[in-house]
Design a protein around this motif. Structure first.
Motif, PDB file in Angstrom:
ATOM      1  N   GLN A 179       0.840  -1.205   0.000  1.00  0.00           N
ATOM      2  CA  GLN A 179       0.000   0.000   0.000  1.00  0.00           C
ATOM      3  C   GLN A 179       0.873   1.252   0.000  1.00  0.00           C
ATOM      4  O   GLN A 179       0.608   2.205  -0.735  1.00  0.00           O
ATOM      5  N   GLU A 180       1.947   1.252   0.806  1.00  0.00           N
ATOM      6  CA  GLU A 180       2.852   2.389   0.824  1.00  0.00           C
ATOM      7  C   GLU A 180       3.583   2.521  -0.514  1.00  0.00           C
ATOM      8  O   GLU A 180       3.807   3.630  -0.998  1.00  0.00           O
ATOM      9  N   ALA A 181       3.951   1.379  -1.112  1.00  0.00           N
ATOM     10  CA  ALA A 181       4.640   1.421  -2.402  1.00  0.00           C
ATOM     11  C   ALA A 181       3.743   2.027  -3.481  1.00  0.00           C
ATOM     12  O   ALA A 181       4.193   2.828  -4.308  1.00  0.00           O
ATOM     13  N   ILE A 182       2.457   1.653  -3.480  1.00  0.00           N
ATOM     14  CA  ILE A 182       1.517   2.208  -4.461  1.00  0.00           C
ATOM     15  C   ILE A 182       1.321   3.701  -4.219  1.00  0.00           C
ATOM     16  O   ILE A 182       1.202   4.496  -5.168  1.00  0.00           O
ATOM     17  N   GLN A 183       1.307   4.113  -2.960  1.00  0.00           N
ATOM     18  CA  GLN A 183       1.142   5.529  -2.651  1.00  0.00           C
ATOM     19  C   GLN A 183       2.313   6.347  -3.211  1.00  0.00           C
ATOM     20  O   GLN A 183       2.131   7.475  -3.666  1.00  0.00           O
ATOM     21  N   LEU A 184       3.524   5.763  -3.164  1.00  0.00           N
ATOM     22  CA  LEU A 184       4.680   6.444  -3.759  1.00  0.00           C
ATOM     23  C   LEU A 184       4.483   6.670  -5.252  1.00  0.00           C
ATOM     24  O   LEU A 184       4.888   7.706  -5.798  1.00  0.00           O
ATOM     25  N   LEU A 185       3.827   5.698  -5.912  1.00  0.00           N
ATOM     26  CA  LEU A 185       3.573   5.842  -7.346  1.00  0.00           C
ATOM     27  C   LEU A 185       2.551   6.938  -7.610  1.00  0.00           C
ATOM     28  O   LEU A 185       2.750   7.808  -8.457  1.00  0.00           O
ATOM     29  N   THR A 186       1.424   6.904  -6.893  1.00  0.00           N
ATOM     30  CA  THR A 186       0.364   7.889  -7.142  1.00  0.00           C
ATOM     31  C   THR A 186       0.799   9.297  -6.775  1.00  0.00           C
ATOM     32  O   THR A 186       0.274  10.273  -7.316  1.00  0.00           O
ATOM     33  N   GLU A 187       1.768   9.410  -5.858  1.00  0.00           N
ATOM     34  CA  GLU A 187       2.301  10.730  -5.507  1.00  0.00           C
ATOM     35  C   GLU A 187       3.463  11.140  -6.414  1.00  0.00           C
ATOM     36  O   GLU A 187       4.122  12.146  -6.169  1.00  0.00           O
ATOM     37  N   GLU A 188       3.734  10.310  -7.481  1.00  0.00           N
ATOM     38  CA  GLU A 188       4.749  10.595  -8.494  1.00  0.00           C
ATOM     39  C   GLU A 188       6.153  10.685  -7.901  1.00  0.00           C
ATOM     40  O   GLU A 188       7.015  11.391  -8.405  1.00  0.00           O
ATOM     41  N   LYS A 189       6.387   9.951  -6.796  1.00  0.00           N
ATOM     42  CA  LYS A 189       7.717   9.901  -6.213  1.00  0.00           C
ATOM     43  C   LYS A 189       8.565   8.804  -6.850  1.00  0.00           C
ATOM     44  O   LYS A 189       9.773   8.748  -6.634  1.00  0.00           O
ATOM     45  N   VAL A 190       7.905   7.887  -7.581  1.00  0.00           N
ATOM     46  CA  VAL A 190       8.600   6.846  -8.328  1.00  0.00           C
ATOM     47  C   VAL A 190       7.978   6.768  -9.711  1.00  0.00           C
ATOM     48  O   VAL A 190       6.898   7.307  -9.957  1.00  0.00           O
ATOM     49  N   ASP A 191       8.685   6.082 -10.638  1.00  0.00           N
ATOM     50  CA  ASP A 191       8.181   5.939 -12.002  1.00  0.00           C
ATOM     51  C   ASP A 191       7.290   4.713 -12.155  1.00  0.00           C
ATOM     52  O   ASP A 191       6.480   4.658 -13.077  1.00  0.00           O
ATOM     53  N   ALA A 192       7.441   3.721 -11.281  1.00  0.00           N
ATOM     54  CA  ALA A 192       6.655   2.493 -11.412  1.00  0.00           C
ATOM     55  C   ALA A 192       6.633   1.767 -10.070  1.00  0.00           C
ATOM     56  O   ALA A 192       7.449   2.028  -9.180  1.00  0.00           O
ATOM     57  N   PHE A 193       5.656   0.874  -9.922  1.00  0.00           N
ATOM     58  CA  PHE A 193       5.576  -0.017  -8.766  1.00  0.00           C
ATOM     59  C   PHE A 193       5.477  -1.432  -9.281  1.00  0.00           C
ATOM     60  O   PHE A 193       4.670  -1.731 -10.177  1.00  0.00           O
ATOM     61  N   VAL A 194       6.300  -2.346  -8.756  1.00  0.00           N
ATOM     62  CA  VAL A 194       6.259  -3.757  -9.136  1.00  0.00           C
ATOM     63  C   VAL A 194       5.867  -4.553  -7.896  1.00  0.00           C
ATOM     64  O   VAL A 194       6.555  -4.501  -6.872  1.00  0.00           O
TER      65      VAL A 194
END
Length: 681
Positions: A179-194
């Protein structure tokens, strides 16, 4: 149609019923087999699991440890009479707890090759796969290899870390849970989540952020999923294997799977959701009408079914086309960015619509310039505006035009550019493509090469002239020195007058050849047949052909007409055919061919003589280069210049001991049978 439950009422009801059923099963098992149950439940198995991995295992808002894995373990517990204690914690802590012996097993772990050497696994009870999640507008990431150099969010200790280990320069950002990893994606802090495909979609739907993201590529690393223990606790696997086998055999597993995954709503496109909404309204109206007109209801059901399938088919086709379109756009962008040239496209109004990376770098522009008028960019300094307008309005094409760009008022750059119109399928103007290439270094290199070539040719020419003039001058000098001593001899005077005259004639011929080489006369092209000219020249050498016992073969593809200066081409053919006669041995063969090659008339002279080496082929057209005993070495040099003067080309191919092929290309034409005029080929 799956009805959505309000505030988890369906989930709680299903869970309550299921637990009551499990309790009843355990109660009856205790009545029927009291001794066995008591003996098996006296030992407690400590099982760890992820506390935030829905729908597999998670702590609910009420603090209850729930999920697909929990129900599977509860069912196994009832079937085997084993008592299980659950220890929910972050995944990386669960792995550490198992390795340190704080727990006996992990209830759900992917059975990867890397983990087989560390853990022992039960029989699989699920197949789990990973997926790549990116933001909706991401057009560059389509597969695992596209993650190179990108920031990627993963859960600590997850198999995604092993999966991404082969990707170069990937920046892994670890989170405690998915859930935290996906939040990083939606907040544009990463380019992708695997991460896990199902869990990722669960969190996105729960947080109503699914419209912001998409899954790209195929499912990754589809792997068996089962209970994991350390090798020292391998005997526990027999309990889990027996329980899993039993719940699969009596239908309990299918019920649990249907409970957690059977009602999972996969994402649909907006158009399909809207259509289904309309369909629900239509079905509601149909339900009211069905009480009055039964026959109309039946026909309407058939129509609704047909339209639904049609809509589903259309949506699938649209999805495929969208994937293909995104792939094409990505490929085209990569293709343009990998080009050495600078590419810029403009819309119908002359505004910049696209640039590749090379153009941005070379012109020192920014992506923000997209949408700006052409005249407001540095391009207007060296690309004529009238040419852009002509390409936009009149669809004119400008190819390989050279210009000079005074860059920064001090730097001068040589540029070649091409302007091509972009047209729609209907033929209307949709803009232009501007291709720019900097040839400053190329121009400087060409200048240096030309200068070196001129110096080399001048040196060869001077050396050749000196060598050719020295021989007759030495002969004349020798005869002149003997003249005072032998002047009274009539025979010497006759010898002197004959040989001195011969040497002076030789010098005069050399001077004439030099003049022809340095200043060939301007050609006067006319249309003439290749075959008749070649026959006439062979006839001139009839005696030489007879003495050499040479066989002449003719291979002409009908009448072949060329456009050139007749006298100059006669001189060329005389040199080429005479060289072929002198190259072959007694009884040799010379083949003279004539044919068309596209818009060119081609004459080919092939012999089976001694041939030439690679070095001789490279030097054959240089002045004063000759392998003949008495040759001056200007024949083929003059031949080359005459061919160039007539817009033609001459080329030799040869191998030592096998013969030589001389090929001449000249502008050609075809004549109609009843028309003396020449029409382009």
């Amino acid at each position: 149609m799956v009805r959505k439950c309000e505030k988890g009422e369906c989930q709680m009801t299903t869970r309550t019923i299921f637990r009551m059923g499990l309790a009843l099963c355990f109660f009856f098992s205790f009545l029927l087999f009291p001794s066995t149950v008591y003996q098996e439940t006296k030992n407690v198995i400590r099982i760890a699991g992820d506390n935030q991995f829905p729908p597999f295992e998670y702590l609910s808002d009420a603090g209850v440890y729930s999920g697909f894995n929990i129900d599977i373990m509860n069912a196994v517990s009832i079937q085997t009479g084993t008592n299980i204690e659950y220890y929910p914690m972050p995944w990386n802590q669960a792995v550490q707890a198992l390795q340190s012996g704080q727990v006996d097993a992990i209830q759900g772990m992917k059975k990867t090759e890397a983990r087989k050497g560390t853990y022992e696994f039960s029989v699989p009870y699920f197949t789990s796969s990973q997926a790549i999640f990116v933001l909706k507008d991401n057009m560059f990431i389509r597969k695992v290899d596209d993650l190179e150099g990108r920031r990627v969010a993963v859960q600590k200790g997850d198999v995604a870390t092993d999966l991404l280990s082969r990707v170069k320069q990937v920046q892994l950002i670890e989170a405690d849970n998915q859930q935290e990893a996906i939040q990083l994606l939606t907040e544009e802090k990463v380019d992708a989540f695997v991460g896990n495909r199902i869990t990722g979609q669960y969190f996105l739907q729960k947080s109503r952020q699914q419209p912001l993201t998409k899954i790209v590529g195929e499912p990754l690393d589809a792997t068996d999923y089962g209970v994991a223990v350390m090798p020292k606790n391998k005997e526990l696997l027999s309990v889990f294997n027996k329980g899993i086998s039993r719940i699969k055999g009596d239908g309990t597993y299918q019920k649990i799977e249907k409970k957690w995954f059977g009602e999972y709503i996969m994402p649909y496109s907006f158009s399909l959701r809207q259509t289904l909404l309309y369909l629900e309204i239509g079905l509601a109206l149909t339900f009211v009408i069905i009480t009055c007109v039964l026959w109309w209801n039946r026909s309407l059901k058939k129509e609704v079914g047909r339209r639904t399938k049609q809509i589903e088919r259309i949506n699938k086709e649209l999805e495929k086309k969208m994937v293909l379109l995104e792939g094409n756009v990505h490929f085209q962008q990569q293709l343009l960015n990998s080009a050495y040239s600078s590419f810029i496209t403009m819309g119908p109004s002359g505004n910049i619509s696209m640039m590749n990376d090379r153009a941005v770098e070379y012109l020192h522009l920014e992506k923000a310039i997209i949408g700006t008028s052409f005249v407001q960019t540095p391009l207007a300094a060296f690309i004529p505006e009238q040419e852009i307008l002509a390409a936009l309005q009149d669809k004119k094409v400008f190819l390989q035009k050279e210009t000079v760009w005074i860059k920064d008022r001090s730097e001068k750059r040589n540029i070649v550019y091409s302007i091509s119109p972009i047209q729609t399928m209907e033929g209307d103007s949709a803009g232009v493509v501007l291709n720019i290439m900097d040839i400053t270094e190329q121009k400087e290199l060409e200048r240096k090469i030309a200068q070196e070539d001129r110096l080399r040719s001048l040196g060869q020419l001077i050396a050749g002239i000196a060598h050719e003039i020295r021989n007759p001058l030495m002969s004349i000098l020798t005869y002149t020195q003997l003249l005072p001593k032998k002047f009274d001899s009539p025979e010497f005077r006759i010898f002197f007058s004959r040989h001195v005259t011969s040497e002076i004639t030789r010098l005069n011929a050399l001077i004439n050849d030099l003049l022809d080489y340095s200043r060939p006369k301007k050609s006067d092209p006319i249309v003439f047949p290749f075959y008749e000219m070649a026959q006439g020249i062979v006839h001139l050498f009839k005696q030489k052909v007879k003495e050499a016992d040479v066989v002449i073969r003719w291979e002409f593809d009908g009448e072949v007409w060329a456009i050139a200066d007749v006298q100059q081409i006669k001189q060329v053919l005389m040199n080429v055919i005479l060289n072929a006669i002198e190259a072959v041995e007694k009884g040799g063969i010379i083949i003279i061919r004539g044919y068309y090659e596209e818009a060119k008339a081609v004459l080919q002279v092939e012999d089976n003589g001694r041939g030439m080496s690679e070095e001789e082929i490279h030097k054959m057209f240089e002045p004063f280069y000759s392998k003949k005993l008495n040759g001056v070495g200007l024949g083929l040099s003059v031949t080359y210049q005459l061919i160039q003067e007539n817009n033609g080309e001459i080329r030799a191919s040869s191998r030592e001991g096998e013969g030589t092929v001389m090929t001449i290309w000249l502008p050609g034409c075809r004549k109609d049978e009843n028309d003396v005029s020449c029409h382009g080929n």
